[in-house]
Enzyme design. Structure first.
Site, PDB file in Angstrom:
ATOM      1  N   ASP A  74     -16.120  17.185  -2.253  1.00 48.21           N
ATOM      2  CA  ASP A  74     -16.484  17.099  -0.832  1.00 48.21           C
ATOM      3  C   ASP A  74     -16.201  18.322   0.013  1.00 48.21           C
ATOM      4  O   ASP A  74     -15.124  18.325   0.538  1.00 48.21           O
ATOM      5  CB  ASP A  74     -16.207  15.803   0.002  1.00 48.21           C
ATOM      6  CG  ASP A  74     -16.817  15.544   1.415  1.00 48.21           C
ATOM      7  OD1 ASP A  74     -17.744  16.245   1.661  1.00 48.21           O
ATOM      8  OD2 ASP A  74     -16.091  14.803   2.243  1.00 48.21           O
TER       9      ASP A  74
ATOM     10  N   ASP B 280     -22.592  20.739   3.200  1.00 46.74           N
ATOM     11  CA  ASP B 280     -21.866  19.430   2.747  1.00 46.74           C
ATOM     12  C   ASP B 280     -22.166  18.785   1.405  1.00 46.74           C
ATOM     13  O   ASP B 280     -22.953  18.140   1.346  1.00 46.74           O
ATOM     14  CB  ASP B 280     -21.968  18.785   3.929  1.00 46.74           C
ATOM     15  CG  ASP B 280     -20.958  17.422   3.882  1.00 46.74           C
ATOM     16  OD1 ASP B 280     -20.294  17.202   2.979  1.00 46.74           O
ATOM     17  OD2 ASP B 280     -20.949  16.665   4.748  1.00 46.74           O
TER      18      ASP B 280
END
Length: 532
Positions: free
Chosen positions: A108, A312
């Site tokens: 992430d 992201d």
């Protein structure tokens, strides 16, 4: 992100975890293979329940993402708290301890901590359906014990810090500080196909000031170059989900050259983005206007003069300001929840707003003049005494209205001003804005489209650096299910982040799947090129 558990869906429990494939090569790169899952109705149900809880707690769409900062040290809105991992699709495998205990994690770029479930997680149901770290079975475990908590929307994972070796591909990062979670409330983590999160953001947003895994890879000399890159395979028919490459880029993963933009604010991989185009038409970001109006538009989450953006990998969709997402939804025929407040504003005050704009009244004062907001010198706030408060940035409270009339008015002003600058007639403007009310994004974040209408939908494009990055309907529409029961979901969801961090866009897997993404830590820049 809403963390109370209202429903248990049996089929959420039986999904198997996805494992990664690790490869090493002679070019000095470390490759972590990814597997992916499809969107499914069960995850959508759980996500809907989470969203309903979030709405009940926060109270209004404008408040929805004005969450307080839980990191303690920095002054801006905590974007980690906005993340919803329910729809995350791409996973890889790591090992923690000696011998390594296997965990499936999301790599992430929108957070910076590593966490996995602890064997001491006794009272969260989610822990019983995922792998758990057993410190007693690791020869390299070192006690830390410092408490830790990370906020996700209306709930948090919590636990304590420990040290151990972490295996990523064929690399072993020694003495890595990570979180053993002992509490994982809600359906998000219960239904998830992943065990934990491995954050690849900057240390500035690391909870507890823990040094991120990526930093230790560099410090311990495990990586050749301070660069990592993502290739996400969006071909539904292929088993290979993608690949993360640590130490550089794989030329087989992209076509042409990358367009690089500098990181503008360390923490997230954040950069400046220009206009958003629907077809070949701007959404109004760069229509000529005085600087004072630009500041006003920023306050109501409209990207006047451009937006910040975040690359992201932990977010599946494309999230942006409600004002712009509504315009996109209108263009692609997406239907969400009808905003009755928005329609009421158009019906009762639409002609008055147009008249005031034609009279060159300052746009930021119009909604206060017609009595829906009060003007505080910068923007409209609710005019009646019932004011809700939210924490923005460093904990300072800011008044936000408790119903949607004031922001509905402000968005109507923006939309009408946009149309007036295109020399549209008043009847056309009122009809257009009324249609936009019907395209307001659903509070659950979803907007449905007709699967058979993709060929008639426009391209949506993002301006990054000196290049326009196109997304076709096949790339920004997500298909759930097969055959006549299939449903199609818009890949755009509303996210209103207050200044100074916002307004911003979060470019998740929908964008990163189309464009190979390079995270250049050494030069503090992000690069995009067409994925191979």
């Amino acid at each position: 992100m809403g963390m109370s558990m209202n429903v248990v869906v049996l089929s959420l429990f039986v999904s198997s975890l996805l494992l990664s494939v690790v490869t090493a090569s002679d070019d000095g790169l470390v490759r972590i293979g990814l597997k992916k899952k499809k969107f499914d109705p069960n995850n959508r149900l759980a996500s809907r329940l989470e969203s309903e809880d979030r709405q009940a707690l926060i109270g209004s769409m404008q408040e929805k993402y004005g969450l307080h900062n839980n990191l303690g040290d920095h002054e801006d809105t905590d974007i980690v708290a906005l993340k919803n991992y329910m729809d995350a699709q791409y996973y890889g495998e790591i090992g923690v301890g000696t011998p390594p205990q296997k965990f499936t994690v999301i790599f992430d770029t929108g957070s910076s901590n590593l966490w996995v479930p602890s064997s001491k997680c006794y009272f969260s149901v989610a822990c019983y359906f995922h792998s758990k770290y057993k410190a007693s079975e690791s020869k390299t475990y070192k006690k830390n014990g410092k408490p830790a908590s990370i906020q996700y929307g209306t709930g948090a994972i919590s636990g304590f810090f420990s040290y151990d070796n972490v295996q990523v591909g064929n690399l072993v990062v020694e003495d890595q500080e990570f979180i053993e979670t002992t509490k994982e409330p809600g359906l998000i983590f219960l239904a998830a196909k992943f065990d934990g999160i491995l954050g690849l953001g900057f240390k500035e947003i690391s909870v507890g000031k823990a040094v991120p895994v990526w930093y230790n890879m560099l410090k311990q000399g495990l990586i050749k170059e301070p660069v990592f890159s993502f290739w996400l395979n969006r071909n539904v028919g292929e088993e290979v989900g993608g690949e993360i490459v640590f130490g550089g880029v794989d030329p087989d993963h992209y076509k042409g050259k990358h367009t690089y933009v500098p990181v503008t604010q360390k923490g997230y991989w954040q950069f400046d983005m220009g206009d958003v185009l629907i077809g070949d038409k701007p959404t109004g970001m760069f229509l000529p206007m005085p600087s004072g109006i630009k500041e006003y538009l920023k306050l109501i989450r409209f990207c006047a003069g451009g937006c910040a953006a975040i690359a992201d990998s932990g977010t599946s969709l494309l999230a942006g300001p409600t004002t712009v997402v509504t315009m996109i939804n209108h263009a692609i025929g997406a239907t969400g929840v009808v905003s009755q407040e928005c329609k009421a504003v158009v019906q009762q005050y639409g002609q008055t707003i147009i008249d005031l704009l034609l009279a060159e009244t300052q746009p930021q004062k119009i909604c206060s003049q017609i009595g829906l907001c009060t003007f505080d010198g910068a923007h409209g706030v609710r005019s009646d005494p019932e004011v809700l408060y939210l924490f923005i940035g460093n904990g300072k409270s800011s008044g936000v209205q408790g119903n949607a009339m004031c922001p509905a008015c402000e968005m109507a002003v923006v939309w009408m001003q946009n149309q007036l600058k295109q020399n549209q007639t008043q009847d056309v403007i009122l009809n257009y804005v009324n249609q936009l009310c019907d395209r307001m994004p659903s509070p659950m974040g979803e907007s449905a489209v007709e699967c058979g209408s993709l060929s008639s939908m426009p391209t949506v494009s993002f301006t990054i650096g000196d290049k326009v990055f196109d997304l076709s309907p096949e790339e920004y529409i997500l298909k759930v299910g097969e055959g006549p029961q299939a449903q199609c979901i818009s890949g755009f969801t509303a996210l209103d982040v207050p200044p100074p961090r916002g307004p911003l866009w979060i470019l998740g897997d929908v964008f990163m799947g189309r464009y190979h993404t390079v995270f250049d830590f050494g030069k503090e820049r992000v690069g995009f090129a067409e994925a191979a």
